[in-house]
Scaffold this motif. Structure first.
Motif, PDB file in Angstrom:
ATOM      1  N   GLN A 284       0.794  -1.326   0.120  1.00 39.81           N
ATOM      2  CA  GLN A 284       0.023  -0.159   0.035  1.00 39.81           C
ATOM      3  C   GLN A 284       0.841   1.352  -0.042  1.00 39.81           C
ATOM      4  O   GLN A 284       0.641   2.192   0.701  1.00 39.81           O
ATOM      5  CB  GLN A 284      -0.756   0.101   1.155  1.00 39.81           C
ATOM      6  N   GLY A 285       1.888   1.181  -0.685  1.00 45.11           N
ATOM      7  CA  GLY A 285       2.787   2.318  -0.788  1.00 45.11           C
ATOM      8  C   GLY A 285       3.855   2.684   0.361  1.00 45.11           C
ATOM      9  O   GLY A 285       4.641   3.677   0.391  1.00 45.11           O
ATOM     10  N   LYS A 286       3.798   1.840   1.210  1.00 43.67           N
ATOM     11  CA  LYS A 286       4.738   1.959   2.348  1.00 43.67           C
ATOM     12  C   LYS A 286       5.436   0.670   2.782  1.00 43.67           C
ATOM     13  O   LYS A 286       5.298  -0.410   2.808  1.00 43.67           O
ATOM     14  CB  LYS A 286       3.720   2.398   3.734  1.00 43.67           C
ATOM     15  N   LEU A 287       6.710   1.142   3.222  1.00 45.21           N
ATOM     16  CA  LEU A 287       7.804  -0.061   3.817  1.00 45.21           C
ATOM     17  C   LEU A 287       7.009  -0.802   4.980  1.00 45.21           C
ATOM     18  O   LEU A 287       6.606  -0.077   5.938  1.00 45.21           O
ATOM     19  CB  LEU A 287       9.041   0.312   4.203  1.00 45.21           C
ATOM     20  N   VAL A 288       6.612  -2.049   4.878  1.00 47.30           N
ATOM     21  CA  VAL A 288       6.379  -2.792   5.994  1.00 47.30           C
ATOM     22  C   VAL A 288       7.443  -2.694   7.184  1.00 47.30           C
ATOM     23  O   VAL A 288       6.912  -2.700   8.319  1.00 47.30           O
ATOM     24  CB  VAL A 288       6.031  -4.215   5.576  1.00 47.30           C
ATOM     25  N   ALA A 289       8.408  -2.955   7.006  1.00 51.54           N
ATOM     26  CA  ALA A 289       9.644  -2.915   7.820  1.00 51.54           C
ATOM     27  C   ALA A 289      10.757  -1.971   7.511  1.00 51.54           C
ATOM     28  O   ALA A 289      11.871  -2.320   7.196  1.00 51.54           O
ATOM     29  CB  ALA A 289      10.136  -4.335   8.225  1.00 51.54           C
ATOM     30  N   PRO A 290      10.589  -0.782   7.735  1.00 50.56           N
ATOM     31  CA  PRO A 290      11.548   0.314   7.279  1.00 50.56           C
ATOM     32  C   PRO A 290      12.854   0.083   8.144  1.00 50.56           C
ATOM     33  O   PRO A 290      13.844   0.380   7.364  1.00 50.56           O
ATOM     34  CB  PRO A 290      10.969   1.702   7.427  1.00 50.56           C
ATOM     35  N   ASN A 291      12.910   0.010   9.199  1.00 48.80           N
ATOM     36  CA  ASN A 291      14.286  -0.212  10.114  1.00 48.80           C
ATOM     37  C   ASN A 291      14.784  -1.544   9.766  1.00 48.80           C
ATOM     38  O   ASN A 291      16.025  -1.472   9.643  1.00 48.80           O
ATOM     39  CB  ASN A 291      13.864  -0.067  11.584  1.00 48.80           C
ATOM     40  N   LEU A 292      14.023  -2.746   9.534  1.00 49.77           N
ATOM     41  CA  LEU A 292      14.884  -3.736   9.184  1.00 49.77           C
ATOM     42  C   LEU A 292      15.258  -3.708   7.828  1.00 49.77           C
ATOM     43  O   LEU A 292      16.673  -4.195   7.684  1.00 49.77           O
ATOM     44  CB  LEU A 292      13.929  -4.950   9.281  1.00 49.77           C
TER      45      LEU A 292
END
Length: 703
Positions: A284-292
């Motif tokens: 949906q246009g967004k990283l699910v796990a941005p920090n990982l």
């Protein structure tokens, strides 16, 4: 009054036992058994009610049964003498006396083994000792076993004579007893015994019941263990003791931390149900796990990393122990007195001067994991059961909810922010004292039903899960909703991971820290019909994300070499220039000497209420699965069929045959090592099998 008491006692003895001599002898035997149990500080009586009551009742019933068995044998000898003559009766009595003397000797030896390992000898243990005399020599025995053998040898002639005398004289010494007397006394004792047993066997807590039943089977009495293990030989496939002792490393082998090596802090972060494909995933246009995802870009990402099992109690402990989870044919619930050697990460890092901690959002009592993990080298054990914080339990996680409802567990799970708060606090304490540290973390928000703290951001919508969405099933058309709920939970775990990374960065120690983030197991969303985890060893429930972030030691990269959880600890030890401990079954995958991809094998084992099976992967492509519930064998080509939808065993019979042989060899040697004391009392666990030159030639020709 005294005379009435004595008459009442005599009446009770005459009612229960066929003769007063047998009553005296069997009461003595009962007293000796009870004394041995009482003096055993870690024995079954120490577990308290109801096992203590059942143990006493069972031993009493057992000795009553022994008395009536001797009486019956004596009557049989008398009958033989009347019809076959004195010589035939004497031969019968001597044969029975020798047999009973052997049972006594085995029981004495079994008590000696119990003094060493807290368990009695099983039938296959005795068969193993007979078949492998070189592994059961005097020099290899413990002091308790040696004493029991000496005692049994001295007692044997007297025991044979005593039994022969009893068989000759019991009919003359007995009062007139009818079969009704036998049934009344023996059956009544049996009814009392069953009345105590039913609450144990029928306990609604599967974990508590299984643990107690296993205690009865292995720790109540030598004869009980022999009987139950005899049944096992009939009910289960036999365990072959085919491990070559020359291939094992003796427990006396030493291991030390090399001097003057670097001491960076090390953190393992295991995230529940963390699939491999969430790294870098946009939804949906967004990283699910941005920090990982950022850590993966800066570190080493293993594209083919695998959990050892699909359920937590078998998967989690592999990470810090580097031991495969397959120990017994039944589901094994860990106990603090398990006799097998283990060397956990906490032991190794403590020897190097590290502070050590477990920081977990889950209740580590699940499966008895806390009994496995709570070693003396652990400085802090923080989980939901030990946190003294408010916990939550979801009714939609039925297995855990039932265990809590019946009182087996006294805490649910923590929210991950609670666990991270305590972790950051503890890290600051170690930094203030300039002490390097090792932490094993576990984040749980991503466990079904993916419950989050009130007010938590849930960016992926819609995510409402109806009542027909359960741990192991939901209608296929509802998979997008369940995935969204899962992604929200992973996003929350990732937020807590981000807090950890940012805190280390602010303290100026991020680049000096070895940070390992990995999935403890995966999660399936109707890939080939599978849902959730704790089921068969299918790809989505095993294939997990794994990232090692250590900028001062590893350049950013990706690696397609297959990794299994038992390799994580040895690989980190390699980064520290430490040798691999002989008690670890994994290997350093960053070593120049790692097994070539063409020979690489990794192994999986599942034993839950929903599945029982094993799997082996070869060269990161071919996977053979043995389903021991359905009695099926399947081969999959993960390169062309990652969803495992097509069994190709018929098209590639040679590959299926070779991998079946390898998996069977691994299965057999794991069970043999943990079954026979002659192995685990003297040696470290076996290393996983490798392909022989002949097998490799066959595979290369066929693949």
């Amino acid at each position: 009054m005294k005379r009435k008491l004595l008459r009442g006692l005599a009446y009770a003895v005459d009612t229960v036992f066929p003769t007063r001599i047998l009553a005296a002898l069997c009461s003595l035997g009962f007293g000796i058994d009870l004394a041995l149990q009482i003096t055993n500080a870690s024995g079954i009586l120490a577990e308290g009610s109801p096992l203590a009551q059942f143990t006493i009742a069972m031993m009493a019933w057992l000795w009553i049964t022994i008395a009536w068995a001797i009486y019956g044998l004596a009557r049989a000898a008398d009958w033989i003498q009347q019809r076959g003559g004195l010589l035939a009766a004497r031969l019968f009595r001597v044969a029975v006396g020798c047999t009973l003397a052997m049972v006594v000797a085995i029981s004495i030896g079994s008590w000696g083994l119990n003094a060493q390992i807290g368990r009695f000898a099983t039938l296959d243990t005795l068969l193993f000792l007979v078949a492998n005399p070189l592994l059961s020599t005097w020099d290899h025995m413990g002091s308790g076993e040696r004493r029991s053998i000496v005692l049994a040898s001295i007692a044997a002639p007297a025991v044979i004579w005593a039994f022969c005398w009893l068989l000759r004289n019991t009919p003359q010494l007995s009062r007139d007893r009818s079969p009704r007397d036998l049934r009344a006394s023996w059956v009544l004792a049996g009814i009392v015994l069953m009345g105590i047993w039913m609450p144990i066997a029928g306990d609604l807590s599967a974990q508590r019941s299984a643990s107690r039943i296993e205690s009865v089977r292995s720790r109540l009495h030598p004869l009980v263990t022999l009987a139950s293990s005899s049944y096992d030989l009939l009910a289960h496939e036999p365990i072959q003791a085919k491990i070559d002792p020359e291939s094992l490393i003796a427990l006396e082998a030493s291991w030390t931390v090399p001097p003057n090596t670097a001491r960076p802090s090390v953190i393992f972060v295991a995230i529940e149900s963390l699939r491999s494909d969430v790294v870098g995933l946009r939804h949906q246009g967004k990283l699910v796990a941005p920090n990982l995802t950022r850590l993966a870009a800066e570190g080493l990402t293993w594209n083919r990393a695998y959990a050892q099992s699909t359920h937590s109690d078998y998967a989690d402990v592999c990470i810090v122990s580097s031991l495969y989870p397959l120990r017994t044919q039944r589901h094994h619930y860990y106990r603090s007195d398990d006799p097998w050697p283990k060397t956990l990460a906490f032991d190794l890092f403590k020897q190097a001067g590290y502070a050590t901690a477990i920081m977990s959002s889950q209740n580590e009592s699940w499966g008895g994991m806390d009994q496995f993990l709570n070693v003396p080298s652990l400085d802090l054990f923080f989980d939901s059961a030990r946190s003294n914080l408010t916990t939550y339990t979801s009714a939609r996680d039925p297995g855990f909810a039932l265990e809590r409802a019946v009182g087996a567990f006294h805490a649910g799970s923590l929210y991950d922010n609670q666990t991270m708060d305590r972790t950051l606090q503890w890290i600051d304490q170690q930094l203030a004292s300039q002490t390097p540290y090792f932490i094993s973390m576990n984040l749980q928000s991503s466990h079904f039903p993916y419950e989050l703290p009130p007010g938590t951001e849930e960016p992926f919508q819609p995510a409402r899960m109806d009542r027909d969405v359960t741990f192991m099933y939901h209608p296929p058309e509802k998979t997008p909703l369940v995935r969204n709920a899962y992604y929200n939970a992973i996003h929350n775990c990732d937020k807590e991971l981000g807090r950890l990374v940012e805190h280390l960065r602010e303290q100026g120690v991020l680049n000096d820290t070895i940070l390992v983030v990995l999935g403890e197991n995966g999660e399936a969303f109707h890939e080939n019909g599978s849902v959730g985890h704790a089921r068969e060893p299918v790809e989505p429930a095993l294939h997990v994300a794994t990232v090692i972030h250590a900028p001062n030691l590893i350049a950013p990269a990706t690696d397609d070499y297959p990794l299994e959880h038992v390799d994580v600890l040895p690989t980190v030890m390699g980064l520290l220039d430490w040798p691999t401990h002989p008690n670890l079954q994994g290997s350093d995958l960053l070593s120049d000497q790692r097994t070539p991809l063409s020979q690489r094998l990794i192994f999986h084992h599942v034993n839950s209420g929903a599945a029982l099976g094993d799997a082996v992967q070869w060269a990161g492509r071919w996977k053979l699965v043995i389903d021991r519930q359905r009695h099926s064998i399947q081969l999959f080509d993960l390169e062309t069929d990652p969803q495992e939808s097509t069994d190709v065993a018929g098209e590639h019979p040679v590959i299926a045959s070779v991998l079946h042989d390898v998996l069977t060899r691994w299965y057999d040697q794991q069970l043999a090592y943990y079954r026979f004391p002659a192995y685990y009392q003297k040696f470290y666990p076996p290393q996983p099998p490798t392909l022989t030159d002949q097998q490799l030639q066959k595979l290369n020709a066929a693949g």
